[in-house]
Design a protein around this motif. Sequence first.
Motif, PDB file in Angstrom:
ATOM      1  N   ALA A   1     120.634  76.635  30.517  1.00 41.45           N
ATOM      2  CA  ALA A   1     121.961  76.592  30.067  1.00 41.45           C
ATOM      3  C   ALA A   1     122.940  77.545  30.544  1.00 41.45           C
ATOM      4  CB  ALA A   1     121.685  77.069  28.308  1.00 41.45           C
ATOM      5  N   ALA A   2     122.553  78.781  30.702  1.00 42.93           N
ATOM      6  CA  ALA A   2     123.447  79.519  31.492  1.00 42.93           C
ATOM      7  C   ALA A   2     123.575  79.085  32.999  1.00 42.93           C
ATOM      8  CB  ALA A   2     122.481  81.088  31.598  1.00 42.93           C
ATOM      9  N   CYS A   3     122.750  78.957  33.667  1.00 45.32           N
ATOM     10  CA  CYS A   3     123.104  78.496  35.019  1.00 45.32           C
ATOM     11  C   CYS A   3     124.006  77.012  34.932  1.00 45.32           C
ATOM     12  CB  CYS A   3     121.772  77.698  35.647  1.00 45.32           C
ATOM     13  SG  CYS A   3     120.504  79.308  36.097  1.00 45.32           S
ATOM     14  N   ILE A   4     123.889  76.236  34.000  1.00 48.32           N
ATOM     15  CA  ILE A   4     124.924  74.963  33.766  1.00 48.32           C
ATOM     16  C   ILE A   4     125.959  75.577  33.571  1.00 48.32           C
ATOM     17  CG2 ILE A   4     125.597  73.199  32.343  1.00 48.32           C
ATOM     18  CD1 ILE A   4     122.536  72.187  32.346  1.00 48.32           C
ATOM     19  N   MET A   5     126.235  76.614  32.703  1.00 42.51           N
ATOM     20  CA  MET A   5     127.494  77.051  32.303  1.00 42.51           C
ATOM     21  C   MET A   5     128.275  77.729  33.563  1.00 42.51           C
ATOM     22  SD  MET A   5     128.664  75.613  29.528  1.00 42.51           S
ATOM     23  CE  MET A   5     130.172  76.519  29.822  1.00 42.51           C
ATOM     24  N   VAL A   6     127.351  78.613  34.397  1.00 41.26           N
ATOM     25  CA  VAL A   6     127.829  79.208  35.366  1.00 41.26           C
ATOM     26  C   VAL A   6     128.488  78.160  36.528  1.00 41.26           C
ATOM     27  CG1 VAL A   6     127.139  80.529  37.437  1.00 41.26           C
ATOM     28  CG2 VAL A   6     126.294  81.461  35.065  1.00 41.26           C
ATOM     29  N   LEU A   7     127.607  77.205  36.744  1.00 39.33           N
ATOM     30  CA  LEU A   7     128.097  76.056  37.557  1.00 39.33           C
ATOM     31  C   LEU A   7     129.446  75.352  37.125  1.00 39.33           C
ATOM     32  CD1 LEU A   7     124.645  74.438  38.457  1.00 39.33           C
ATOM     33  CD2 LEU A   7     126.095  75.908  39.924  1.00 39.33           C
ATOM     34  N   VAL A   8     129.485  75.205  35.666  1.00 35.21           N
ATOM     35  CA  VAL A   8     130.649  74.566  35.295  1.00 35.21           C
ATOM     36  C   VAL A   8     132.014  75.332  35.265  1.00 35.21           C
ATOM     37  CG1 VAL A   8     131.961  73.904  33.039  1.00 35.21           C
ATOM     38  CG2 VAL A   8     129.343  73.048  33.607  1.00 35.21           C
ATOM     39  N   VAL A   9     131.802  76.752  34.985  1.00 41.77           N
ATOM     40  CA  VAL A   9     132.996  77.669  35.219  1.00 41.77           C
ATOM     41  C   VAL A   9     133.319  77.773  36.550  1.00 41.77           C
ATOM     42  CG1 VAL A   9     133.777  80.023  34.718  1.00 41.77           C
ATOM     43  CG2 VAL A   9     132.581  78.677  32.991  1.00 41.77           C
ATOM     44  N   PHE A  10     132.277  78.097  37.569  1.00 45.05           N
ATOM     45  CA  PHE A  10     132.382  78.095  38.965  1.00 45.05           C
ATOM     46  C   PHE A  10     133.287  76.987  39.412  1.00 45.05           C
ATOM     47  CE2 PHE A  10     131.535  78.507  43.447  1.00 45.05           C
ATOM     48  CZ  PHE A  10     132.029  79.737  43.704  1.00 45.05           C
ATOM     49  N   GLY A  11     132.880  75.759  39.078  1.00 42.10           N
ATOM     50  CA  GLY A  11     133.316  74.555  39.559  1.00 42.10           C
ATOM     51  C   GLY A  11     134.882  74.446  39.141  1.00 42.10           C
ATOM     52  N   THR A  12     135.137  74.570  37.963  1.00 36.85           N
ATOM     53  CA  THR A  12     136.403  74.707  37.405  1.00 36.85           C
ATOM     54  C   THR A  12     137.334  75.563  38.099  1.00 36.85           C
ATOM     55  OG1 THR A  12     135.798  75.968  35.420  1.00 36.85           O
ATOM     56  CG2 THR A  12     135.752  73.536  35.157  1.00 36.85           C
ATOM     57  N   TRP A  13     136.719  76.775  38.192  1.00 35.02           N
ATOM     58  CA  TRP A  13     137.620  77.696  39.231  1.00 35.02           C
ATOM     59  C   TRP A  13     138.049  77.220  40.184  1.00 35.02           C
ATOM     60  CZ3 TRP A  13     135.368  81.817  42.669  1.00 35.02           C
ATOM     61  CH2 TRP A  13     136.237  82.304  43.131  1.00 35.02           C
ATOM     62  N   LEU A  14     137.001  76.590  41.151  1.00 39.88           N
ATOM     63  CA  LEU A  14     137.380  76.173  42.409  1.00 39.88           C
ATOM     64  C   LEU A  14     138.207  75.042  42.345  1.00 39.88           C
ATOM     65  CD1 LEU A  14     133.887  76.307  44.053  1.00 39.88           C
ATOM     66  CD2 LEU A  14     135.701  78.021  44.346  1.00 39.88           C
ATOM     67  N   ALA A  15     138.168  74.268  41.221  1.00 38.04           N
ATOM     68  CA  ALA A  15     139.168  73.033  40.925  1.00 38.04           C
ATOM     69  C   ALA A  15     140.474  73.308  40.677  1.00 38.04           C
ATOM     70  CB  ALA A  15     138.606  72.201  39.802  1.00 38.04           C
ATOM     71  N   GLY A  16     140.698  74.549  40.042  1.00 34.00           N
ATOM     72  CA  GLY A  16     142.073  75.094  39.684  1.00 34.00           C
ATOM     73  C   GLY A  16     142.397  75.249  38.394  1.00 34.00           C
ATOM     74  N   PRO A  17     143.530  75.640  38.232  1.00 29.14           N
ATOM     75  CA  PRO A  17     143.849  76.362  36.709  1.00 29.14           C
ATOM     76  C   PRO A  17     143.691  75.387  35.713  1.00 29.14           C
ATOM     77  CG  PRO A  17     145.432  77.064  38.354  1.00 29.14           C
ATOM     78  CD  PRO A  17     144.758  76.057  39.016  1.00 29.14           C
TER      79      PRO A  17
END
Length: 179
Positions: free
Chosen positions: A16-32
């Motif tokens: 679950a922590a890895c999924i959230m890290v990937l989601v947050v990292f991905g949204t950061w790269l996708a933009g504000p």
Amino acid sequence: MTAKKISIPLLFGLIAACIMVLVVFGTWLAGPEAFVGWQVWLGKSLVILLAAMAATTEKRARGGILDFRSALRVAFGVIAMGIVANYLLAWLIVNVIDPHFYQRLLPILLKRQEQMDHNQGFTSDQIREDLAYLRTHNAFSVASMIIGMGRDLLLFGIIAILIAVTVKSKKGPTPAPRQ
């Protein structure tokens, strides 16, 4: 020497922590817009699904018998690990890794806050005050993140209770007859 097994709540919590890290990292790269958008809630929904899977896996591992307390401990543990990872990484991105990202994020936060205040029936002066506060105070400060994390843990804690009620065994093992 036998290999030590990892506990089910820890395994699913780390996933679950890895999924959230990937989601947050991905949204950061996708933009504000994505960073504060629905995509983060999609990741949190996956964490809820993992919590339910962890509770049912724990029940299966215990031979089909799982009391409410144990089911709640498993479900909430998985959820807590995912939520903490989400808030910790979001704070690190905005305040340490990419502080300039907050400047790109601020107009979106202001627009959303103004829309939310307007929908709640605030007066123009109240909206102006609210937006002025948001402009001068970091919405991703440690205190704001702790408050948001606490709110999410409370909300998802209720969901963990519902998972535990659903997964718990109706009856425990029958006691052995006395002789």
